[in-house]
Design a protein around this motif. Structure first.
Motif, short mmCIF file in Angstrom:
data_model
loop_
_atom_site.label_atom_id
_atom_site.label_comp_id
_atom_site.label_asym_id
_atom_site.label_seq_id
_atom_site.Cartn_x
_atom_site.Cartn_y
_atom_site.Cartn_z
N ALA A 61 0.81 -1.22 0.00
CA ALA A 61 0.00 0.00 0.00
C ALA A 61 0.85 1.28 0.00
N PRO A 62 1.63 1.48 -1.06
CA PRO A 62 2.43 2.70 -1.13
C PRO A 62 1.59 3.92 -1.47
N GLU A 63 2.14 5.11 -1.19
CA GLU A 63 1.47 6.36 -1.60
C GLU A 63 1.36 6.39 -3.13
N PHE A 64 2.47 6.03 -3.77
CA PHE A 64 2.48 5.95 -5.22
C PHE A 64 3.59 5.01 -5.67
N ILE A 65 3.54 4.67 -6.95
CA ILE A 65 4.54 3.79 -7.54
C ILE A 65 5.27 4.55 -8.64
N LEU A 66 6.58 4.55 -8.54
CA LEU A 66 7.42 5.07 -9.62
C LEU A 66 7.57 3.97 -10.66
N ILE A 67 7.29 4.28 -11.90
CA ILE A 67 7.50 3.32 -12.97
C ILE A 67 8.61 3.86 -13.85
N GLU A 92 3.72 7.57 -11.01
CA GLU A 92 4.65 8.54 -11.60
C GLU A 92 5.54 7.77 -12.57
N ALA A 93 5.43 8.07 -13.85
CA ALA A 93 6.26 7.41 -14.86
C ALA A 93 7.37 8.34 -15.30
N MET A 94 8.56 7.78 -15.50
CA MET A 94 9.72 8.52 -16.01
C MET A 94 10.73 7.51 -16.50
N ASP A 95 11.79 7.97 -17.17
CA ASP A 95 12.79 7.00 -17.60
C ASP A 95 13.40 6.36 -16.35
N SER A 96 13.98 5.18 -16.52
CA SER A 96 14.43 4.40 -15.36
C SER A 96 15.54 5.07 -14.56
N ARG A 97 16.46 5.77 -15.22
CA ARG A 97 17.52 6.48 -14.46
C ARG A 97 16.91 7.56 -13.57
N ALA A 98 15.98 8.33 -14.12
CA ALA A 98 15.33 9.37 -13.34
C ALA A 98 14.52 8.77 -12.19
N ALA A 99 13.86 7.65 -12.45
CA ALA A 99 13.07 7.00 -11.40
C ALA A 99 13.98 6.50 -10.28
N ALA A 100 15.15 5.97 -10.63
CA ALA A 100 16.09 5.50 -9.60
C ALA A 100 16.58 6.66 -8.75
N ARG A 101 16.86 7.79 -9.38
CA ARG A 101 17.30 8.97 -8.62
C ARG A 101 16.16 9.51 -7.75
N ALA A 102 14.96 9.57 -8.32
CA ALA A 102 13.80 10.05 -7.56
C ALA A 102 13.53 9.16 -6.36
N TRP A 103 13.73 7.85 -6.52
CA TRP A 103 13.55 6.91 -5.42
C TRP A 103 14.39 7.35 -4.21
N GLY A 104 15.67 7.61 -4.45
CA GLY A 104 16.56 8.00 -3.35
C GLY A 104 16.12 9.27 -2.66
N VAL A 105 15.72 10.26 -3.44
CA VAL A 105 15.27 11.54 -2.86
C VAL A 105 14.00 11.33 -2.04
N LEU A 106 13.04 10.64 -2.61
CA LEU A 106 11.76 10.44 -1.94
C LEU A 106 11.89 9.56 -0.70
N VAL A 112 6.61 6.62 1.71
CA VAL A 112 6.31 5.20 1.52
C VAL A 112 5.87 5.02 0.08
N ILE A 113 6.79 4.53 -0.73
CA ILE A 113 6.57 4.41 -2.17
C ILE A 113 6.99 3.03 -2.65
N GLY A 114 6.70 2.75 -3.89
CA GLY A 114 7.19 1.55 -4.55
C GLY A 114 7.82 1.96 -5.85
N ALA A 115 8.64 1.07 -6.42
CA ALA A 115 9.24 1.36 -7.72
C ALA A 115 9.32 0.09 -8.56
N ALA A 116 9.01 0.25 -9.83
CA ALA A 116 9.15 -0.81 -10.81
C ALA A 116 10.04 -0.24 -11.91
N LEU A 117 11.26 -0.78 -12.00
CA LEU A 117 12.24 -0.21 -12.92
C LEU A 117 12.56 -1.18 -14.06
N TYR A 118 12.21 -0.76 -15.27
CA TYR A 118 12.56 -1.53 -16.46
C TYR A 118 14.05 -1.37 -16.73
N PRO A 119 14.66 -2.33 -17.46
CA PRO A 119 16.08 -2.23 -17.76
C PRO A 119 16.43 -0.91 -18.46
#
Length: 122
Positions: A61-67, A92-106, A112-119
């Protein structure tokens, strides 16, 4: 990045080839992350991404999921976004590098978030 460490849980520390270096020892080509875990993921083609593929994230049950959609931004399927929003989870969709960086900041903010990162080469 002291804020990242304060939040706990997995953090993407770098990029290796087409994958992600999580913390200091593990490299994943694609991954799912919750505030407590990072796990290898075999994602479906982005245009077929659905809630079943994201169930481990939805379960916490995250607030949102970074894709992270790979090398560039591609919008996830509308049906997926609607289903997640209907469950009270933002997307929140973005390229995977940006999502990985956003993960760290958030996570540094304690979100409380989740992330699904494509290669990175997807």
């Amino acid at each position: 990045m002291d804020r990242e460490a304060a939040a706990g849980g997995p953090i993407v520390r770098g990029f290796v080839g087409s994958g992600f270096r999580v913390d200091d020892e593990r490299v994943f080509r694609a991954l799912l992350m919750t505030v407590e875990t990072a796990s290898e993921w075999t994602p479906p083609p982005l245009d077929r991404l659905d809630t079943a593929a994201l169930q481990p994230l939805i379960d916490v049950a995250p607030e949102f999921i970074l894709i992270g959609t790979g090398a560039g931004l591609t919008r996830p399927p509308v049906a997926l976004v609607r289903a997640l929003e209907d469950a009270g989870i933002g997307v929140e969709a973005m390229d995977s590098r940006a999502a990985a960086r956003a993960w760290g900041v958030l996570r540094g903010e304690g979100r409380v978030i989740g992330a699904a990162l494509y290669p990175l080469d997807a």
